[in-house]
Design a protein around this motif. Structure first.
Motif, PDB file in Angstrom:
ATOM      1  N   LEU A  98       5.346   3.432  -3.117  1.00  0.00           N
ATOM      2  CA  LEU A  98       6.578   3.926  -1.693  1.00  0.00           C
ATOM      3  C   LEU A  98       5.508   3.948  -0.443  1.00  0.00           C
ATOM      4  CD1 LEU A  98       9.692   4.312   0.050  1.00  0.00           C
ATOM      5  CD2 LEU A  98       8.733   7.629   0.167  1.00  0.00           C
ATOM      6  N   ILE A  99       4.185   4.254   0.241  1.00  0.00           N
ATOM      7  CA  ILE A  99       4.006   3.720   0.838  1.00  0.00           C
ATOM      8  C   ILE A  99       3.642   2.760   0.941  1.00  0.00           C
ATOM      9  CG2 ILE A  99       1.666   4.214   1.472  1.00  0.00           C
ATOM     10  CD1 ILE A  99       1.947   7.307   0.791  1.00  0.00           C
ATOM     11  N   THR A 100       3.154   2.013  -0.326  1.00  0.00           N
ATOM     12  CA  THR A 100       3.150   0.670  -0.225  1.00  0.00           C
ATOM     13  C   THR A 100       4.124  -0.401  -0.068  1.00  0.00           C
ATOM     14  OG1 THR A 100       1.473   0.942  -2.215  1.00  0.00           O
ATOM     15  CG2 THR A 100       2.395  -1.192  -1.989  1.00  0.00           C
ATOM     16  N   LEU A 101       5.322   0.080  -0.388  1.00  0.00           N
ATOM     17  CA  LEU A 101       6.584  -0.305  -0.260  1.00  0.00           C
ATOM     18  C   LEU A 101       7.026  -0.382   1.104  1.00  0.00           C
ATOM     19  CD1 LEU A 101       9.010  -2.898  -1.037  1.00  0.00           C
ATOM     20  CD2 LEU A 101      10.223  -0.472  -0.854  1.00  0.00           C
ATOM     21  N   VAL A 102       6.843   0.375   2.166  1.00  0.00           N
ATOM     22  CA  VAL A 102       6.884   0.535   3.580  1.00  0.00           C
ATOM     23  C   VAL A 102       5.365  -0.347   4.266  1.00  0.00           C
ATOM     24  CG1 VAL A 102       6.576   1.821   5.735  1.00  0.00           C
ATOM     25  CG2 VAL A 102       7.489   2.851   3.900  1.00  0.00           C
ATOM     26  N   SER A 103       4.299  -0.981   3.730  1.00  0.00           N
ATOM     27  CA  SER A 103       3.704  -1.047   4.429  1.00  0.00           C
ATOM     28  C   SER A 103       3.675  -2.274   4.536  1.00  0.00           C
ATOM     29  CB  SER A 103       1.708  -0.699   3.601  1.00  0.00           C
ATOM     30  OG  SER A 103       1.491   0.692   3.221  1.00  0.00           O
ATOM     31  N   ILE A 104       4.252  -3.022   3.130  1.00  0.00           N
ATOM     32  CA  ILE A 104       4.260  -4.380   2.833  1.00  0.00           C
ATOM     33  C   ILE A 104       5.929  -4.882   3.941  1.00  0.00           C
ATOM     34  CG2 ILE A 104       5.353  -5.296   1.700  1.00  0.00           C
ATOM     35  CD1 ILE A 104       3.693  -4.571  -0.595  1.00  0.00           C
ATOM     36  N   VAL A 105       6.647  -3.806   4.055  1.00  0.00           N
ATOM     37  CA  VAL A 105       7.640  -3.879   5.027  1.00  0.00           C
ATOM     38  C   VAL A 105       7.745  -4.004   6.577  1.00  0.00           C
ATOM     39  CG1 VAL A 105       9.798  -3.240   5.798  1.00  0.00           C
ATOM     40  CG2 VAL A 105       9.556  -2.830   3.447  1.00  0.00           C
ATOM     41  N   LEU A 106       6.488  -3.295   6.741  1.00  0.00           N
ATOM     42  CA  LEU A 106       6.234  -3.323   8.100  1.00  0.00           C
ATOM     43  C   LEU A 106       5.163  -4.292   8.500  1.00  0.00           C
ATOM     44  CD1 LEU A 106       5.565  -1.953  10.602  1.00  0.00           C
ATOM     45  CD2 LEU A 106       4.081  -0.299   9.249  1.00  0.00           C
ATOM     46  N   TRP A 107       4.961  -4.816   7.614  1.00  0.00           N
ATOM     47  CA  TRP A 107       3.479  -5.961   7.401  1.00  0.00           C
ATOM     48  C   TRP A 107       4.831  -6.902   8.122  1.00  0.00           C
ATOM     49  CZ3 TRP A 107       2.983 -10.822   4.513  1.00  0.00           C
ATOM     50  CH2 TRP A 107       2.198 -11.748   4.633  1.00  0.00           C
ATOM     51  N   VAL A 108       5.816  -7.797   6.700  1.00  0.00           N
ATOM     52  CA  VAL A 108       6.240  -8.947   6.787  1.00  0.00           C
ATOM     53  C   VAL A 108       7.256  -8.527   8.340  1.00  0.00           C
ATOM     54  CG1 VAL A 108       7.940  -9.784   5.827  1.00  0.00           C
ATOM     55  CG2 VAL A 108       6.410  -9.189   4.256  1.00  0.00           C
ATOM     56  N   TYR A 109       7.479  -7.123   8.853  1.00  0.00           N
ATOM     57  CA  TYR A 109       8.421  -7.378   9.973  1.00  0.00           C
ATOM     58  C   TYR A 109       7.353  -7.646  11.256  1.00  0.00           C
ATOM     59  CZ  TYR A 109      10.399  -6.228  14.298  1.00  0.00           C
ATOM     60  OH  TYR A 109      11.077  -5.988  15.682  1.00  0.00           O
ATOM     61  N   ALA A 110       6.494  -7.451  11.320  1.00  0.00           N
ATOM     62  CA  ALA A 110       4.831  -7.566  12.153  1.00  0.00           C
ATOM     63  C   ALA A 110       4.681  -9.561  12.155  1.00  0.00           C
ATOM     64  CB  ALA A 110       3.748  -6.749  12.502  1.00  0.00           C
ATOM     65  N   PHE A 111       4.090  -9.482  10.963  1.00  0.00           N
ATOM     66  CA  PHE A 111       4.066 -11.060  10.853  1.00  0.00           C
ATOM     67  C   PHE A 111       5.106 -12.359  11.660  1.00  0.00           C
ATOM     68  CE2 PHE A 111       3.293 -14.976   8.735  1.00  0.00           C
ATOM     69  CZ  PHE A 111       2.048 -14.731   8.480  1.00  0.00           C
ATOM     70  N   PHE A 112       6.367 -11.559  10.690  1.00  0.00           N
ATOM     71  CA  PHE A 112       7.380 -12.583  11.530  1.00  0.00           C
ATOM     72  C   PHE A 112       7.748 -12.329  12.802  1.00  0.00           C
ATOM     73  CE2 PHE A 112       7.754 -13.304   7.030  1.00  0.00           C
ATOM     74  CZ  PHE A 112       8.434 -14.629   7.035  1.00  0.00           C
ATOM     75  N   ASP A 113       7.960 -11.160  14.004  1.00  0.00           N
ATOM     76  CA  ASP A 113       8.047 -10.845  14.942  1.00  0.00           C
ATOM     77  C   ASP A 113       7.027 -11.750  15.961  1.00  0.00           C
ATOM     78  OD1 ASP A 113       9.263  -9.561  17.049  1.00  0.00           O
ATOM     79  OD2 ASP A 113       8.159  -8.275  17.080  1.00  0.00           O
ATOM     80  N   ALA A 114       5.889 -11.603  15.230  1.00  0.00           N
ATOM     81  CA  ALA A 114       4.542 -12.207  15.932  1.00  0.00           C
ATOM     82  C   ALA A 114       4.807 -13.418  15.800  1.00  0.00           C
ATOM     83  CB  ALA A 114       3.486 -12.135  15.462  1.00  0.00           C
TER      84      ALA A 114
END
Length: 117
Positions: free
Chosen positions: A7-23
């Motif tokens: 779950l922590i890995t999944l949340v980290s990946i989702v957060l990373w993808v969101y931040a990357f595309f937001d930036a």
């Protein structure tokens, strides 16, 4: 305990993808504290920390509209605020815009469909 790590890995990946595309989609002039390219590198290299830093330090602040102030251009262009009557206004053009607005076209069409009339 394994599911918590997943779950922590999944949340980290989702957060990373969101931040990357937001930036990636944020205009360069709105990015805070670092140039946009440097933010992209920070997000890509420092996976969970870079994403959190982007959200708190790099992401542009969205100002809340103050009552009585005019809306920003982004808010004014919202489709929710469009008035359908704006699209029905007559144009300044001397000829009709579409074939269904042209009386001559409609007459010819009627003659073509029913030539006996």
């Amino acid at each position: 305990m394994v599911w918590l790590g997943g779950l922590i890995t999944l949340v980290s990946i989702v957060l990373w993808v969101y931040a990357f595309f937001d930036a990636l989609t944020t205009p360069a002039q709105e990015v805070r504290n670092l140039p946009k390219v440097l933010w992209m590198i920070v997000i890509a290299l420092f996976m969970p920390v870079g994403s959190i830093l982007w959200l708190f330090l790099g992401r542009p602040r969205r100002a809340a509209p103050v009552d009585g102030s005019p809306p920003s251009p982004a808010q004014a262009a919202s489709a929710d605020d469009l008035d359908p009557s704006d699209f029905a206004k007559p144009s300044d053009s001397p000829h009709p815009l579409g074939p269904d607005d042209d009386p001559e076209f409609l007459r010819r069409l009627k003659r073509r469909i029913d030539p006996e009339e």
